[in-house]
Structures are given as C-alpha cells and as structure tokens.
Write a protein that holds these residues in place. Structure first.
Motif, mmCIF file in Angstrom:
data_model
loop_
_atom_site.group_PDB
_atom_site.id
_atom_site.type_symbol
_atom_site.label_atom_id
_atom_site.label_comp_id
_atom_site.label_asym_id
_atom_site.label_seq_id
_atom_site.Cartn_x
_atom_site.Cartn_y
_atom_site.Cartn_z
ATOM 1 N N THR A 1 74.909 35.445 41.110
ATOM 2 C CA THR A 1 74.206 35.044 39.884
ATOM 3 C C THR A 1 73.603 33.660 40.072
ATOM 4 N N VAL A 2 72.352 33.506 39.671
ATOM 5 C CA VAL A 2 71.660 32.224 39.707
ATOM 6 C C VAL A 2 71.137 31.934 38.304
ATOM 7 N N VAL A 3 71.206 30.657 37.896
ATOM 8 C CA VAL A 3 70.733 30.258 36.567
ATOM 9 C C VAL A 3 69.446 29.462 36.725
ATOM 10 N N ILE A 4 68.426 29.844 35.978
ATOM 11 C CA ILE A 4 67.156 29.120 35.995
ATOM 12 C C ILE A 4 66.874 28.569 34.607
ATOM 13 N N ALA A 5 66.562 27.280 34.526
ATOM 14 C CA ALA A 5 66.156 26.655 33.266
ATOM 15 C C ALA A 5 64.666 26.930 33.079
ATOM 16 N N ALA A 6 64.317 27.583 31.979
ATOM 17 C CA ALA A 6 62.930 28.013 31.775
ATOM 18 C C ALA A 6 62.276 27.229 30.642
ATOM 19 N N GLY A 7 62.326 27.739 29.452
ATOM 20 C CA GLY A 7 61.680 27.101 28.314
ATOM 21 C C GLY A 7 61.960 27.903 27.060
ATOM 22 N N PRO A 8 61.183 27.701 26.005
ATOM 23 C CA PRO A 8 61.387 28.482 24.780
ATOM 24 C C PRO A 8 61.036 29.957 25.007
ATOM 25 N N PRO A 9 61.656 30.865 24.252
ATOM 26 C CA PRO A 9 61.441 32.305 24.473
ATOM 27 C C PRO A 9 59.995 32.749 24.314
ATOM 28 N N ASP A 10 59.204 32.020 23.545
ATOM 29 C CA ASP A 10 57.805 32.425 23.340
ATOM 30 C C ASP A 10 56.861 31.724 24.323
ATOM 31 N N GLY A 11 57.429 31.003 25.300
ATOM 32 C CA GLY A 11 56.591 30.264 26.235
ATOM 33 C C GLY A 11 56.349 31.018 27.528
ATOM 34 N N ALA A 12 55.404 30.509 28.321
ATOM 35 C CA ALA A 12 55.027 31.164 29.578
ATOM 36 C C ALA A 12 56.148 31.071 30.609
ATOM 37 N N TYR A 13 56.860 29.922 30.654
ATOM 38 C CA TYR A 13 57.919 29.765 31.644
ATOM 39 C C TYR A 13 58.987 30.849 31.471
ATOM 40 N N TYR A 14 59.340 31.098 30.234
ATOM 41 C CA TYR A 14 60.377 32.107 29.969
ATOM 42 C C TYR A 14 59.888 33.497 30.387
ATOM 43 N N ALA A 15 58.627 33.785 30.089
ATOM 44 C CA ALA A 15 58.072 35.099 30.445
ATOM 45 C C ALA A 15 58.013 35.275 31.963
ATOM 46 N N PHE A 16 57.600 34.237 32.670
ATOM 47 C CA PHE A 16 57.551 34.334 34.134
ATOM 48 C C PHE A 16 58.957 34.445 34.729
ATOM 49 N N ALA A 17 59.908 33.725 34.146
ATOM 50 C CA ALA A 17 61.289 33.808 34.631
ATOM 51 C C ALA A 17 61.824 35.227 34.483
ATOM 52 N N GLN A 18 61.415 35.911 33.434
ATOM 53 C CA GLN A 18 61.840 37.305 33.265
ATOM 54 C C GLN A 18 61.280 38.195 34.381
ATOM 55 N N GLU A 19 60.049 37.914 34.796
ATOM 56 C CA GLU A 19 59.479 38.690 35.909
ATOM 57 C C GLU A 19 60.195 38.373 37.218
ATOM 58 N N TYR A 20 60.578 37.108 37.407
ATOM 59 C CA TYR A 20 61.366 36.769 38.598
ATOM 60 C C TYR A 20 62.698 37.523 38.576
ATOM 61 N N ALA A 21 63.289 37.618 37.391
ATOM 62 C CA ALA A 21 64.597 38.281 37.264
ATOM 63 C C ALA A 21 64.514 39.739 37.711
ATOM 64 N N GLU A 22 63.369 40.380 37.479
ATOM 65 C CA GLU A 22 63.211 41.769 37.922
ATOM 66 C C GLU A 22 63.252 41.860 39.447
ATOM 67 N N VAL A 23 62.605 40.912 40.132
ATOM 68 C CA VAL A 23 62.633 40.905 41.600
ATOM 69 C C VAL A 23 64.053 40.658 42.095
ATOM 70 N N PHE A 24 64.764 39.742 41.450
ATOM 71 C CA PHE A 24 66.147 39.466 41.834
ATOM 72 C C PHE A 24 67.014 40.709 41.641
#
Length: 466
Positions: free
Chosen positions: A54-77
């Motif tokens: 498990t890895v933790v990534i600090a992203a941003g608010p749920p409605d922001g771009a960072y959070y959305a991109f982090a979700q796409e990274y999570a799919e690859v992981f």
C-alpha cells in the motif's frame, strides 16, 4: 614360507556406493556452498526491504484535478497488485506539510512554485512533471483586464488556505504591489485588496453573482467550470500582456497562449488568443519511498498524461522539464533508458524481487567463482589421498628391503597384507581406478621383493666362525 590367504573382497551395494558418494560430495562441496550462503545472507542485510503493498499519495480536494488523476494512477497500481491510497487534502501546501510531518505519506502531487521556503533540493525528490495547469483570472466587467495592478481595492477569490491556487495568487499579486487587507506592513506604497478564501464552484458563483470582483483558478482547460465562465457574458478572462515577464521572474511558470476558438470552435471561445501563465503539476516523493514504485508511477503518468493537451504536444509529459528538486535516480534512469526488460515483460512483484537482489550478485559471484574453482582440486585430492597415503609406507619398506632382518620382513609382509585388505574395501570413482590399480601392482612388487630377499637369506651358507 606359507603363502597367506586373504578373504574374498566384499562387494559394495549400489545403495552403499550412493551413500559414500553423497558423503564425499558434502565434504567437498559443502564448505563452498556454506560460505556462499553466508555471503548471500550478509549481502541480504544491505538490500532494501520488499516494497509494501500500500502506498499513500497526497492529492487534493475531491473535486480537483489532482484527486481525479490520482484515481487513474490507482487503477494502474491495482493492475499490478498494489493499493494506492488517495489522501484528500486542501492542496499543494498541505501536501508538502504531510510529506514533512506524516511518515505514512511519501508521495504527492504538487503545484510548481508552492514549495515551503525552508525546503531544499535534498528535502524531496522529483519523479515527474505531469502537465501544465494554467492560471485563470476572471473579472467582472465589459472589457478584459490585462494588468493585475488594476485589481487594487477589489474583492478577490484567491483560493482556500493551504491550496496551490492561494500560493500562486498571492505571489502574483504581491509582485504587482498588492497585499491582502489583513497583512501588516509599513510600506505605504502597497495597495490593498480583500482576499476571499474561495475557489472552484463557490468562487465562480460569487463572481457571477457580483459578490466578488475577481477570482483565481488553477484548473485544466477541460474543466466545465472554465467553459461556463468563458460562456458567461458577465465574466472576462484576464489577458496577461506581461506574461513573458512573469515566466522570467518566476522559473516555475511557463508562458502559454490559449488559442482563439480552442475551447469551442462553434462559439469561438475564446474569441481571441489569450496570453496566460502556467505552473507545472509535479509528482514528488520523500527519499523514503521505495524505489520499486518509481517505474510504476511513471507508467501510470505516461498513460494518463502522455497524450498531451491544448498547450503541449503529445509525449512532452511526463518529464523532468519543470522539476524543482533533484531527480529520483530511478526516474532519471527511466527517462534515459526507458522501462527495463523486466518491467516490460514480468509482473511488478517479480521485477521488484529481481531488482532487489542485484546488489547480492557481486558478492555472490565473488565468493562462488573461486570457491567452486577450488572444489574440484580438493575433491581430486581427497580421492587420491585414499590411495597416495600408502605410498609413503610402501616407499619406506622398499628402501630397506635389502637390509631388513627376517623379523622386519615378516612385519612388513603383514603391513602389505593390511594395505591389500584396505584396498579391497575402499571405494573410488572409476575415473581414479588407474591410481588404484597402480598401487596394487606396486604393493605386489614390494611383496615379491621381500619374499625374494627372504628366500635368498634362507639358502645362503652360514658365515664361518674365526
């Protein structure tokens, strides 16, 4: 002299021969294997532990771009059997704080130019610049502003505290001589403005309702909020005519242009080219992040950001073009050489295991080669020593045959019989049978000499007495 008879030789069974061969193998090769294993275990202590699941990534608010991109990274992981846990935050400033204070957070997406003042190049490591995120500055009015100095005395939404939007908005306004009303300063030449800690939908709504005069946004050009503001007649996008100056004064900013009609060709949005400035979104980590995750992160970043957008051509990102910290060594190697053969063709955990054991190859080879080169001579010596250890005794008997007494000859014949008996019982590999039979021939030769000398002594005339 009566000829001595020896019992018939005992035949060795196949199981006994196998048992003896195995014992000989352990005695010869065992020390080499043991020393190699010890070296392997010592080297293991210097290998980085296996990566966590498990890895933790600090992203941003749920409605922001960072959070959305982090979700796409999570799919690859997830495709590679690893969980990427996304930490919701206020933005880049809080992300830096978590990297510094929370041991569980070792990875974050941050906006360029938002690093804390006390951070150094060694504080964090750069993995990738992901994309350019333009600064959108909207105002109310009939005409579009071109200079931020015109915002003096206005109510401006600069983004919530701890966000990247707030950091860059306050820097740009301060560079133009504007400070928030609550800032204590003795400089009478500084103009004031009312800072409103809002961003996103809330800031857009207040701007359209007339509750605020201007608003800063750091958003993707694909954002529906940006499209709505461009379509609304009551809001205007600021055209920064001094955009080149900003990019030269602030290295983390790039000068970009929003082309005419690129948002909507049918409605021709925007109706003219808009000069803008844009920081880069960066993926950074602490030195404690496991090296095995870097190729996986870059694989995810390439999948998500590699196609480019309206500001940059495809394949420009991910890169280290806008890195503010020293590049991670694994990331640097990835950009120079691409993913390794293992990373392209084997599962993540297998590639990680092989990469971790690389450090053990040098001591392992260093120990194994000389030890295993030494083992065959040792084995040959052990086999031949079973035969050659009798040659010393045989030589001593042979050297004194002619001067031996009857009692000595009898004792030596008994010794040769014992040697013969032992030769019947020992087992040697077929490749060493030549030495085995040579010894038997030599024993027989010395025996014959002893018997010949004895026969001559028995038939010789007695010496006359004086």
């Amino acid at each position: 002299m009566a000829e001595s008879t020896s019992p018939p030789p005992r035949r060795t069974s196949v199981l006994e021969e196998f048992h003896e061969a195995r014992i000989e193998f352990y005695k010869t090769w065992g020390p080499a294997l043991l020393l190699t294993l010890i070296g392997f275990l010592i080297a293991w202590f210097f290998v980085k532990p296996a990566p966590p699941d498990t890895v933790v990534i600090a992203a941003g608010p749920p409605d922001g771009a960072y959070y959305a991109f982090a979700q796409e990274y999570a799919e690859v992981f997830a495709e590679n059997g690893v969980t990427l846990e996304i930490r919701e935050t206020a933005g880049s400033i809080e992300n830096y704080r978590l990297l510094r204070e929370d041991d569980g957070v070792q990875l974050a997406i941050v906006q360029g130019g938002t690093a804390p003042p006390d951070s150094t190049e060694e504080s964090y490591e750069a993995i990738a610049s992901l994309y350019l995120e333009p600064v959108w500055i909207f105002t109310r009015g009939e005409t579009a502003e071109t200079d931020l100095r015109s915002l003096a005395g206005k109510r401006i939404a600069v983004g919530p505290d701890g966000s990247g939007t707030s950091s860059i908005a306050l820097k740009l306004l301060a560079a133009n001589g504007l400070e928030p009303d609550d800032t204590e300063t003795e400089d009478t030449s500084v103009d004031r403005f009312a800072a409103v800690p809002l961003s996103g939908v809330a800031a857009a709504e207040q701007l359209l309702d007339g509750d605020i005069d201007a608003a800063f946004f750091v958003l993707s050009p694909q954002s529906e909020l940006i499209h709505d503001l461009l379509r609304d007649d009551s809001s205007r996008l600021v055209r920064l005519k001094r955009h080149d100056a900003y990019s030269q004064l602030f290295p983390f900013l790039s000068s970009v242009t929003l082309a005419e009609g690129v948002i909507d060709l049918q409605q021709n949005l925007p109706p003219e080219p808009i000069p803008q400035i844009a920081p880069a979104a960066n993926l950074i980590c602490t030195p404690e992040l496991h090296d095995a995750f870097i190729p996986l992160l870059l694989k995810a970043a390439r999948r998500v950001h590699g196609s480019g957008d309206i500001y940059v051509e495809p394949s420009r990102f991910p890169s280290l073009e806008f890195a503010e910290f020293r590049p991670h060594p694994v990331a640097l190697d990835y950009y120079e050489s691409g993913p390794s053969l293992l990373q392209r063709h084997v599962p993540f955990w297998v590639a990680s295991l092989i990469d971790r054991t690389k450090i053990m190859l040098l001591p392992l080879i260093t120990l194994a080669i000389p030890l295993f080169k030494l083992a065959p001579p040792v084995y040959r010596w052990r086999i031949r020593s079973r035969i050659y250890r009798w040659y010393k005794v045989l030589r001593e008997i042979d050297q004194h045959v002619d001067r031996s007494t009857a009692e000595q000859r009898e004792r030596n014949l008994n010794t040769l019989s014992e040697m013969q008996q032992e030769l019947e019982e020992i087992s040697v590999p077929l490749s060493y049978m030549e030495e085995f039979y040579n010894l038997r021939l030599h024993i027989d030769l010395v025996r014959r000499r002893l018997e010949s000398v004895g026969e001559r002594s028995a038939t010789a005339p007695a010496a006359p007495h004086g």
